[in-house]
Design a protein around this motif. Structure first.
Motif, mmCIF file in Angstrom:
data_model
loop_
_atom_site.group_PDB
_atom_site.id
_atom_site.type_symbol
_atom_site.label_atom_id
_atom_site.label_comp_id
_atom_site.label_asym_id
_atom_site.label_seq_id
_atom_site.Cartn_x
_atom_site.Cartn_y
_atom_site.Cartn_z
ATOM 1 N N ALA A 56 -8.120 52.719 4.702
ATOM 2 C CA ALA A 56 -8.206 52.329 6.032
ATOM 3 C C ALA A 56 -8.246 50.843 6.046
ATOM 4 C CB ALA A 56 -9.530 52.744 6.651
ATOM 5 N N PRO A 57 -7.247 50.251 6.933
ATOM 6 C CA PRO A 57 -7.073 48.911 6.994
ATOM 7 C C PRO A 57 -8.425 48.552 7.877
ATOM 8 C CG PRO A 57 -5.388 49.742 8.070
ATOM 9 C CD PRO A 57 -6.213 50.925 7.755
ATOM 10 N N VAL A 58 -9.122 47.452 7.585
ATOM 11 C CA VAL A 58 -10.435 47.018 8.561
ATOM 12 C C VAL A 58 -10.494 45.521 8.548
ATOM 13 C CG1 VAL A 58 -11.789 48.979 7.675
ATOM 14 C CG2 VAL A 58 -11.964 46.943 6.337
ATOM 15 N N ALA A 59 -10.980 45.430 9.742
ATOM 16 C CA ALA A 59 -11.442 43.895 10.117
ATOM 17 C C ALA A 59 -13.227 44.104 10.388
ATOM 18 C CB ALA A 59 -10.880 43.215 11.198
ATOM 19 N N ILE A 60 -13.800 43.300 10.369
ATOM 20 C CA ILE A 60 -15.275 43.134 10.606
ATOM 21 C C ILE A 60 -15.446 42.719 12.066
ATOM 22 C CG2 ILE A 60 -17.605 42.639 10.471
ATOM 23 C CD1 ILE A 60 -17.343 43.557 7.539
ATOM 24 N N ARG A 61 -15.705 43.243 12.997
ATOM 25 C CA ARG A 61 -16.031 42.338 14.250
ATOM 26 C C ARG A 61 -17.320 41.600 14.124
ATOM 27 N NH1 ARG A 61 -16.172 44.573 20.662
ATOM 28 N NH2 ARG A 61 -16.827 42.498 21.614
ATOM 29 N N VAL A 62 -17.187 40.237 14.447
ATOM 30 C CA VAL A 62 -18.325 39.471 14.169
ATOM 31 C C VAL A 62 -18.852 38.970 15.561
ATOM 32 C CG1 VAL A 62 -18.851 37.014 13.339
ATOM 33 C CG2 VAL A 62 -17.230 38.480 12.147
ATOM 34 N N ASN A 63 -20.045 38.911 15.654
ATOM 35 C CA ASN A 63 -20.730 38.483 16.674
ATOM 36 C C ASN A 63 -21.052 36.925 16.426
ATOM 37 O OD1 ASN A 63 -22.734 37.654 18.909
ATOM 38 N ND2 ASN A 63 -23.465 39.921 19.132
ATOM 39 N N PRO A 64 -20.459 36.036 17.076
ATOM 40 C CA PRO A 64 -20.814 34.700 16.752
ATOM 41 C C PRO A 64 -21.939 34.268 17.464
ATOM 42 C CG PRO A 64 -18.639 34.981 18.190
ATOM 43 C CD PRO A 64 -19.368 36.262 17.844
ATOM 44 N N ASP A 65 -22.437 34.902 18.406
ATOM 45 C CA ASP A 65 -23.746 34.134 19.114
ATOM 46 C C ASP A 65 -23.194 33.040 19.999
ATOM 47 O OD1 ASP A 65 -26.166 34.423 20.158
ATOM 48 O OD2 ASP A 65 -27.098 33.158 18.576
ATOM 49 N N VAL A 66 -22.087 33.241 20.575
ATOM 50 C CA VAL A 66 -21.824 32.119 21.846
ATOM 51 C C VAL A 66 -22.114 32.656 23.121
ATOM 52 C CG1 VAL A 66 -20.268 30.904 20.131
ATOM 53 C CG2 VAL A 66 -19.418 32.560 21.759
ATOM 54 N N ASP A 67 -22.332 31.721 24.122
ATOM 55 C CA ASP A 67 -22.559 31.914 25.331
ATOM 56 C C ASP A 67 -21.339 31.944 26.244
ATOM 57 O OD1 ASP A 67 -23.194 32.580 27.987
ATOM 58 O OD2 ASP A 67 -24.643 31.248 28.210
ATOM 59 N N PRO A 68 -20.533 33.045 26.356
ATOM 60 C CA PRO A 68 -19.224 32.877 27.105
ATOM 61 C C PRO A 68 -19.425 32.382 28.634
ATOM 62 C CG PRO A 68 -19.720 35.198 27.259
ATOM 63 C CD PRO A 68 -20.867 34.381 26.447
ATOM 64 N N LYS A 69 -20.759 32.239 29.103
ATOM 65 C CA LYS A 69 -21.045 31.811 30.591
ATOM 66 C C LYS A 69 -20.066 32.508 31.701
ATOM 67 C CE LYS A 69 -21.699 27.167 28.870
ATOM 68 N NZ LYS A 69 -20.742 26.832 27.822
#
Ligand code: LLP
Length: 419
Positions: free
Chosen positions: A144-157
């Motif tokens: 399975a080809p994978v990427a990890i979805r990172v939660n960068p903790d930024v406020d997109p407003k």
């Protein structure tokens, strides 16, 4: 070039008067411009022409078969979040190796389906999911080809319901845990680490949150290099906002510039998952004014489309311009434009200064191409409305209006009733 414009006081979509379509199709209906979708996709794609990129249109914004087929002819890939979206994408002819799969709750059957069809990558949203994908891939004898979805903790407003990149949101994996995830993934026999992913929110009108997220991802990519983990694809998700009212979001060129210059010292291929920016302003919802009512403190214009057809105003307090299909009457009033549903939240516009429609007049609810039809429902046993696409001087019903029979299809009455 705006393909929804007035000629002799009459609203046209490309070369077709909107009223002519209403006459043949009835109201309400969604109406899309082929030229606008094409232009938006090409603009977005060309903005990244300096780098290797894959544009994976986000199916959830509008999954209608005609739209997916059109985007396929333009070379788009897809961002999907369900087995159903994968099915639709493949049916539209999108090559499976241009499909990325995000979402926090992928089920086993959906993971298997994606493995069997050979998608480009899974955007993994938890360590448990990573483990499950590895197990399923082993069972199916795949990698399975994978990427990890990172939660960068930024406020997109943006509206809190469509912010996804904050610590308190359910999406992705925080940076520290992501490093752990990559180390684990490296040791798993049936996953191939190929990417890194983030998606911080939707209807973002400021460039800064994108560049902040990108900086976090870059730092992480460099840390991973030190661990001998090499990233091929950097998926920046979607989220670029559009103008509904007076917002001035970054144009695709500006957005691309920020991303392209940030990645120039990395050897990654960029993936983008735009949804709204491709289809949002390529569609309108056409409705008919039924009644006018003067309350003691408010005016109401009652129309034949409701919150079941377009839920954005009530769900996010979203603004959609409401315009007459035929201009000429210059009498303005301030009113709520409301639907026929038995809920106070059933409105398309509130306290809005609009041209007063006569009963029976057509009205256009603008910028409704993204998350419009897709979030519609049969609430109050209302029929889902048709979708129509215009190209030049032709129009085609790309989805028929439901019938009363459609409402009861699939239902059955158990024998024990009435016994
Ligand atoms: N990628 C992922 C992983 C997403 O979750 C989304 C949208 C997109 C891409 C596309 O985002 P866009 O480019 O369209 O902003 N129903 C809401 C929007 C929800 C968006 C959910 N995720 C609305 O009507 O405003």
């Amino acid at each position: 070039m705006n393909h929804f414009k007035y000629r002799n006081n009459e609203l046209y979509c490309e070369e077709v008067p909107v009223a002519k379509i209403a006459e043949e199709v009835g109201t309400p209906f969604y109406l899309y411009s082929h030229a606008t979708i094409t232009r938006h996709f090409n603009n977005f794609n060309n903005a990244f022409s300096k780098v290797k990129r894959l544009i994976c249109y986000s199916v959830k914004a509008n999954a209608s078969a005609a739209i997916l087929n059109l985007l396929n002819t333009l070379g788009s890939g897809l961002d999907i979040v369900s087995g159903g979206e994968l099915f639709r994408g493949l049916k539209a002819g999108i090559p499976s190796d241009k499909i990325v799969y995000s979402g926090v709750g992928k089920r086993i059957d959906e993971i298997d389906y994606a493995l069997e069809t050979g998608i480009l990558m899974f955007n993994v949203e938890s360590l448990e999911e990573l483990d499950l994908i590895n197990t399923r891939a082993a069972l199916l004898n795949r990698k399975a080809p994978v990427a990890i979805r990172v939660n960068p903790d930024v406020d997109p407003k943006t509206h809190p319901y469509i912010s996804t990149g904050l610590k308190k949101n359910k999406f992705g994996i925080d940076i520290e845990t992501a490093i752990k995830g990559y180390k684990t993934a490296k040791s798993l026999s049936h996953v191939d680490i190929i990417g890194i992913d983030c998606h911080i929110g939707s209807q973002i009108t400021d460039i800064q949150p994108f560049s902040d997220a990108l900086q976090s991802l870059k730092t992480l990519i460099k840390k991973l290099e030190e661990l001998d983990i090499h990233i091929k694809y950097l998926d920046m998700g979607g989220g670029l906002g559009i103008t509904y009212d007076d917002e001035s979001p970054p144009q695709p060129g500006e957005y691309a510039e920020v991303i392209v210059s940030a990645i120039k010292d990395l050897s990654v291929q960029i993936i983008l998952e735009p949804g709204r920016v491709i289809v949002g302003n390529a569609g309108i919802l056409v409705t008919r004014a039924l009644y006018k009512k003067k309350g003691s403190i408010k005016n109401f214009i009652i129309v034949d489309a409701g919150m079941n057809d377009l839920i954005r105003p009530t769900l996010y307090r979203a603004y959609h311009a409401v315009q007459p299909v035929n201009q000429g009457n210059e009498k303005w009033i301030t009113a709520d434009v409301v639907g026929p549903i038995c809920e106070t939240g059933d409105y398309l516009a509130q306290d809005r200064k609009i041209v007063e429609p006569g009963n029976g007049n057509l009205m256009a609810v603008m910028s409704a191409g993204a998350y419009g039809f897709m979030m519609s429902s049969n609430y109050c046993s209302r029929l889902k409305v048709p979708e129509v696409m215009v190209r030049d001087d032709q129009f085609h019903v790309i989805r028929e209006r439901q019938t009363y029979e459609d409402l009861v299809t699939g239902e059955s009455i158990p024998e024990f009733i009435g016994k």
